[in-house]
Design an enzyme around this catalytic site. Structure first.
Site, PDB file in Angstrom:
ATOM      1  N   ASP A  25       6.120 -10.348   0.750  1.00 51.00           N
ATOM      2  CA  ASP A  25       7.401  -9.550   1.423  1.00 51.00           C
ATOM      3  C   ASP A  25       8.065  -8.620   0.194  1.00 51.00           C
ATOM      4  O   ASP A  25       7.810  -8.843  -1.115  1.00 51.00           O
ATOM      5  CB  ASP A  25       8.383 -10.459   1.851  1.00 51.00           C
ATOM      6  CG  ASP A  25       9.098  -9.689   2.987  1.00 51.00           C
ATOM      7  OD1 ASP A  25       8.798  -8.569   3.216  1.00 51.00           O
ATOM      8  OD2 ASP A  25      10.204 -10.053   3.159  1.00 51.00           O
ATOM      9  N   ASN A  32       6.974  -5.090  -0.125  1.00 51.42           N
ATOM     10  CA  ASN A  32       6.432  -3.868  -0.563  1.00 51.42           C
ATOM     11  C   ASN A  32       7.190  -2.720  -0.326  1.00 51.42           C
ATOM     12  O   ASN A  32       7.240  -1.712  -1.205  1.00 51.42           O
ATOM     13  CB  ASN A  32       5.034  -3.910   0.018  1.00 51.42           C
ATOM     14  CG  ASN A  32       3.956  -5.188  -0.312  1.00 51.42           C
ATOM     15  OD1 ASN A  32       4.188  -5.540  -1.534  1.00 51.42           O
ATOM     16  ND2 ASN A  32       3.129  -5.502   0.703  1.00 51.42           N
ATOM     17  N   ARG A  91      10.286  -2.094   0.328  1.00 47.26           N
ATOM     18  CA  ARG A  91      11.490  -1.947  -0.482  1.00 47.26           C
ATOM     19  C   ARG A  91      11.165  -1.718  -2.011  1.00 47.26           C
ATOM     20  O   ARG A  91      12.103  -1.050  -2.562  1.00 47.26           O
ATOM     21  CB  ARG A  91      12.601  -3.407  -0.358  1.00 47.26           C
ATOM     22  CG  ARG A  91      13.388  -3.230   1.129  1.00 47.26           C
ATOM     23  CD  ARG A  91      13.748  -4.631   1.313  1.00 47.26           C
ATOM     24  NE  ARG A  91      12.756  -5.603   1.768  1.00 47.26           N
ATOM     25  CZ  ARG A  91      12.787  -7.056   1.454  1.00 47.26           C
ATOM     26  NH1 ARG A  91      14.138  -7.367   0.911  1.00 47.26           N
ATOM     27  NH2 ARG A  91      12.076  -7.847   1.865  1.00 47.26           N
ATOM     28  N   TRP A  92      10.248  -2.389  -2.377  1.00 48.28           N
ATOM     29  CA  TRP A  92      10.007  -2.258  -3.913  1.00 48.28           C
ATOM     30  C   TRP A  92       9.729  -0.533  -3.849  1.00 48.28           C
ATOM     31  O   TRP A  92       9.951   0.089  -5.018  1.00 48.28           O
ATOM     32  CB  TRP A  92       8.736  -3.066  -4.244  1.00 48.28           C
ATOM     33  CG  TRP A  92       8.077  -2.706  -5.628  1.00 48.28           C
ATOM     34  CD1 TRP A  92       8.566  -3.226  -6.687  1.00 48.28           C
ATOM     35  CD2 TRP A  92       7.003  -1.853  -6.020  1.00 48.28           C
ATOM     36  NE1 TRP A  92       7.990  -2.763  -7.885  1.00 48.28           N
ATOM     37  CE2 TRP A  92       6.912  -1.726  -7.342  1.00 48.28           C
ATOM     38  CE3 TRP A  92       6.273  -1.079  -5.121  1.00 48.28           C
ATOM     39  CZ2 TRP A  92       6.098  -0.800  -8.075  1.00 48.28           C
ATOM     40  CZ3 TRP A  92       5.252  -0.397  -5.841  1.00 48.28           C
ATOM     41  CH2 TRP A  92       5.084  -0.307  -7.305  1.00 48.28           C
ATOM     42  N   ARG A 119       6.776   3.785   1.579  1.00 51.82           N
ATOM     43  CA  ARG A 119       6.562   2.338   1.785  1.00 51.82           C
ATOM     44  C   ARG A 119       4.863   2.089   1.601  1.00 51.82           C
ATOM     45  O   ARG A 119       4.477   1.239   1.323  1.00 51.82           O
ATOM     46  CB  ARG A 119       6.821   1.996   3.340  1.00 51.82           C
ATOM     47  CG  ARG A 119       8.417   1.931   3.326  1.00 51.82           C
ATOM     48  CD  ARG A 119       8.794   1.622   5.052  1.00 51.82           C
ATOM     49  NE  ARG A 119       7.982   0.468   5.421  1.00 51.82           N
ATOM     50  CZ  ARG A 119       8.726  -0.863   4.994  1.00 51.82           C
ATOM     51  NH1 ARG A 119       9.925  -0.839   4.351  1.00 51.82           N
ATOM     52  NH2 ARG A 119       8.305  -2.008   5.562  1.00 51.82           N
ATOM     53  N   HIS A 156       2.543  -0.848  -0.133  1.00 49.68           N
ATOM     54  CA  HIS A 156       1.605  -1.725   0.192  1.00 49.68           C
ATOM     55  C   HIS A 156       0.224  -1.726  -0.468  1.00 49.68           C
ATOM     56  O   HIS A 156      -0.411  -2.620  -0.455  1.00 49.68           O
ATOM     57  CB  HIS A 156       1.216  -1.314   1.792  1.00 49.68           C
ATOM     58  CG  HIS A 156       2.324  -1.366   2.740  1.00 49.68           C
ATOM     59  ND1 HIS A 156       2.904  -2.816   2.910  1.00 49.68           N
ATOM     60  CD2 HIS A 156       3.001  -0.716   3.556  1.00 49.68           C
ATOM     61  CE1 HIS A 156       3.939  -2.620   3.754  1.00 49.68           C
ATOM     62  NE2 HIS A 156       3.736  -1.451   4.334  1.00 49.68           N
ATOM     63  N   TRP A 187       2.572  -4.912  14.338  1.00 52.94           N
ATOM     64  CA  TRP A 187       2.086  -3.717  15.300  1.00 52.94           C
ATOM     65  C   TRP A 187       3.508  -3.171  15.698  1.00 52.94           C
ATOM     66  O   TRP A 187       3.138  -1.900  16.214  1.00 52.94           O
ATOM     67  CB  TRP A 187       1.252  -4.372  16.430  1.00 52.94           C
ATOM     68  CG  TRP A 187       0.397  -4.910  16.017  1.00 52.94           C
ATOM     69  CD1 TRP A 187      -0.204  -6.376  16.214  1.00 52.94           C
ATOM     70  CD2 TRP A 187      -1.116  -4.392  15.606  1.00 52.94           C
ATOM     71  NE1 TRP A 187      -1.582  -6.663  15.722  1.00 52.94           N
ATOM     72  CE2 TRP A 187      -2.144  -5.300  15.582  1.00 52.94           C
ATOM     73  CE3 TRP A 187      -1.281  -3.042  15.529  1.00 52.94           C
ATOM     74  CZ2 TRP A 187      -3.470  -5.139  15.033  1.00 52.94           C
ATOM     75  CZ3 TRP A 187      -2.786  -2.781  15.039  1.00 52.94           C
ATOM     76  CH2 TRP A 187      -3.699  -3.796  14.832  1.00 52.94           C
ATOM     77  N   ARG A 231       5.819  -1.754  13.925  1.00 56.21           N
ATOM     78  CA  ARG A 231       6.406  -0.866  12.793  1.00 56.21           C
ATOM     79  C   ARG A 231       5.864   0.435  13.251  1.00 56.21           C
ATOM     80  O   ARG A 231       4.965   0.799  14.204  1.00 56.21           O
ATOM     81  CB  ARG A 231       5.586  -1.488  11.562  1.00 56.21           C
ATOM     82  CG  ARG A 231       6.036  -2.644  11.166  1.00 56.21           C
ATOM     83  CD  ARG A 231       5.596  -2.923   9.669  1.00 56.21           C
ATOM     84  NE  ARG A 231       6.043  -4.210   8.907  1.00 56.21           N
ATOM     85  CZ  ARG A 231       5.953  -4.417   7.630  1.00 56.21           C
ATOM     86  NH1 ARG A 231       5.144  -3.806   6.850  1.00 56.21           N
ATOM     87  NH2 ARG A 231       6.325  -5.506   7.375  1.00 56.21           N
ATOM     88  N   LEU A 273     -11.719 -20.350  -6.219  1.00 54.75           N
ATOM     89  CA  LEU A 273     -10.495 -20.288  -5.253  1.00 54.75           C
ATOM     90  C   LEU A 273     -11.116 -19.989  -3.928  1.00 54.75           C
ATOM     91  O   LEU A 273     -11.728 -19.272  -3.459  1.00 54.75           O
ATOM     92  CB  LEU A 273      -9.437 -19.372  -5.852  1.00 54.75           C
ATOM     93  CG  LEU A 273      -8.259 -19.385  -4.913  1.00 54.75           C
ATOM     94  CD1 LEU A 273      -7.335 -20.385  -5.111  1.00 54.75           C
ATOM     95  CD2 LEU A 273      -7.295 -18.046  -5.261  1.00 54.75           C
ATOM     96  N   ARG A 326      13.156 -17.023   5.581  1.00 53.59           N
ATOM     97  CA  ARG A 326      12.683 -17.342   6.909  1.00 53.59           C
ATOM     98  C   ARG A 326      11.151 -17.417   7.141  1.00 53.59           C
ATOM     99  O   ARG A 326      10.554 -16.974   6.135  1.00 53.59           O
ATOM    100  CB  ARG A 326      13.227 -16.224   8.006  1.00 53.59           C
ATOM    101  CG  ARG A 326      12.766 -14.840   7.767  1.00 53.59           C
ATOM    102  CD  ARG A 326      13.521 -14.048   8.756  1.00 53.59           C
ATOM    103  NE  ARG A 326      12.838 -12.706   8.838  1.00 53.59           N
ATOM    104  CZ  ARG A 326      13.279 -11.897   8.027  1.00 53.59           C
ATOM    105  NH1 ARG A 326      14.486 -12.208   7.384  1.00 53.59           N
ATOM    106  NH2 ARG A 326      12.985 -10.460   7.926  1.00 53.59           N
TER     107      ARG A 326
END
Length: 233
Positions: free
Chosen positions: A13, A15, A17-18, A26, A30, A62, A64, A124, A187
């Site tokens: 979470d 991306n 706002r950064w 935005r 991403h 979806w 957004r 991994l 959350r």
């Protein structure tokens, strides 16, 4: 010696706002967030983590703005293609959880190819949640159980936690020991609701593009310092 979680789930979470904090759109956030996946995967593996599950695109995403969704789909398609070489380079098995049937045929093919190429890799285990929502996952599992009940493949008394678990997208993946959410929110956002029943939670204000090895170590150190108890013992 610190206890290292076998499986870490991460909500990527912050991306957008950064990007905004850097005066960028935005979509730039991403893009940079996608680039941060590999270094975090490397750091996790080097610390002893065996499984990482990352929330890339939820069923709610979806809703957004259309241009942002289109940009995310383009980024996902590009990432699925590039991830083949990343998986090979890092001996990393990659799987996608979620309902991929609504994605474009091109993205679906790339996902299938990526999973096939990396299925025998022994490093991994990276699980990427795309068009994933835990409620949707549970609904799909229940529908499958009802179908098998009606056809006689399954008896009512056969249904238990193990049967339900086997019908989820994470059927052969151990439940997360630790959930990390970046970006300051606290959350679950419809993420792995069944699987996180006994997981530890760690929330950080650090935005995902800035979440690095040092921040991952903080989360693991916090996890290892907790006295984990089950059933009130």
């Amino acid at each position: 010696m610190n206890e290292v979680p076998r499986h870490i789930a991460i909500i990527l979470d912050g991306n957008g706002r950064w990007a905004k904090s850097h005066g960028m759109p935005r979509t730039y956030g991403h893009t940079m967030g996608a680039k941060n996946v590999e270094p975090v995967c490397k750091a996790a593996w080097n610390m002893g983590v065996k499984y990482l599950t990352m929330y890339a695109f939820s069923t709610e995403n979806w809703n957004r703005p259309k241009d942002e969704v289109a940009a995310l789909m383009k980024l996902l398609e590009s990432y699925m293609k590039n991830c083949v070489s990343l998986a090979k380079k890092n001996n990393m098995r990659v799987r996608v959880i979620g309902d991929i049937s609504v994605l474009s045929e091109s993205i679906q093919k790339k996902i299938i190819h990526l999973e096939e190429v990396s299925k025998d890799f022994t490093g991994l285990n990276l699980n990427i949640a795309i068009n994933y929502g835990s409620r949707d996952e549970i609904v799909r599992a229940v529908k499958g159980l009802i179908t098998d009940l009606e056809s006689g493949k399954l008896k009512f008394d056969d249904i238990n936690e193990n049967i339900i678990d086997s019908r989820l997208d994470t059927a052969d993946i151990p439940d997360p020991d630790l959930l990390i959410r970046t970006g300051g929110e606290q959350r679950l956002s419809n993420y792995l609701l069944w699987q996180l029943a006994y997981s530890e939670f760690y929330f950080t204000d650090v935005y995902w593009p800035e979440f690095d090895e040092a921040e991952l170590k903080k989360a693991i150190d916090e996890f290892s310092s907790r006295n984990r108890r089950y059933g009130g013992v």
